[in-house]
Design an enzyme around this catalytic site. Sequence first.
Site: not given
Length: 276
Positions: A102, A254
């Site tokens: 991320s 994610h």
Amino acid sequence: MSDNGLKQSYIQVANINLYCEYILNDKPPILLIHGFASSTYTFRRIIPLLQKKFSILAVDLPGFGKSEKSTSFVYSFQNYAKLMIECINKFGLANTYIVAHSMGGQIALNMAILAPEKINSLILLCSSGYLKPAKKPLIWISYLPFFEKFIHYYIGRKDVQDHLRNVFFNQELINDELIHEFGKPLTEKGFYKALIRLLRHREGDLLSHQLQNILVPTLLIWGEEDRVVPVEVGHKLVRDLPAAQLITYEKTGHLITEERPELVFKNILKHTIYQF
């Protein structure tokens, strides 16, 4: 020392107290960089797999996890990158592989610009990309006394379980341990002060023309159901980075290291040790 043999300690780097977990041997070194509002805990399911093949260094970034919530550190991606370069220097690592998740992906990409000679390759997991810096009016407002309370309220609108639902495709993986670990930062006052400084200092993600100058081999791994950083960002990054390839996983969100640890490990191996 943890159950998996990693040493756990605090180190001083650039006058910042950093928490790290590491195991150093004669195997190729790998640096793990977590994302926004996270910690080394992000990698808990892939570390036991990686340590069979790599020396490992995982660091909590300033402002997050168990590291110092400094009010003097400049929370820019470039500064984070410089700090991580100092970390690998402190541990005497060379030809390092970097696995970054991320927001950590932007830090890793900045490292590749600043010190490409120290990096063997990048493995970016659902990397942040193409985000602009905060708008100036919001930065100005952040200096007002009430702003910290506003940030506290804004983040607290949703409970931890709601935040986790957003990063998982497979909702059944969300359990009490995850809720507890990801909820820890929200109880620390220093966390909110660090977030405000990150809001002010974050210079925006690297632009296309900057990415096009990064020649470090890069593997992009993405969950096709990522709601935080959509897979379209991965497709754009693979076009901009000259030496990149993209792998996507179906039915994956994610937090890819939680949902697909064995597959992530397998792809890291193919991209690193097995490439030569």
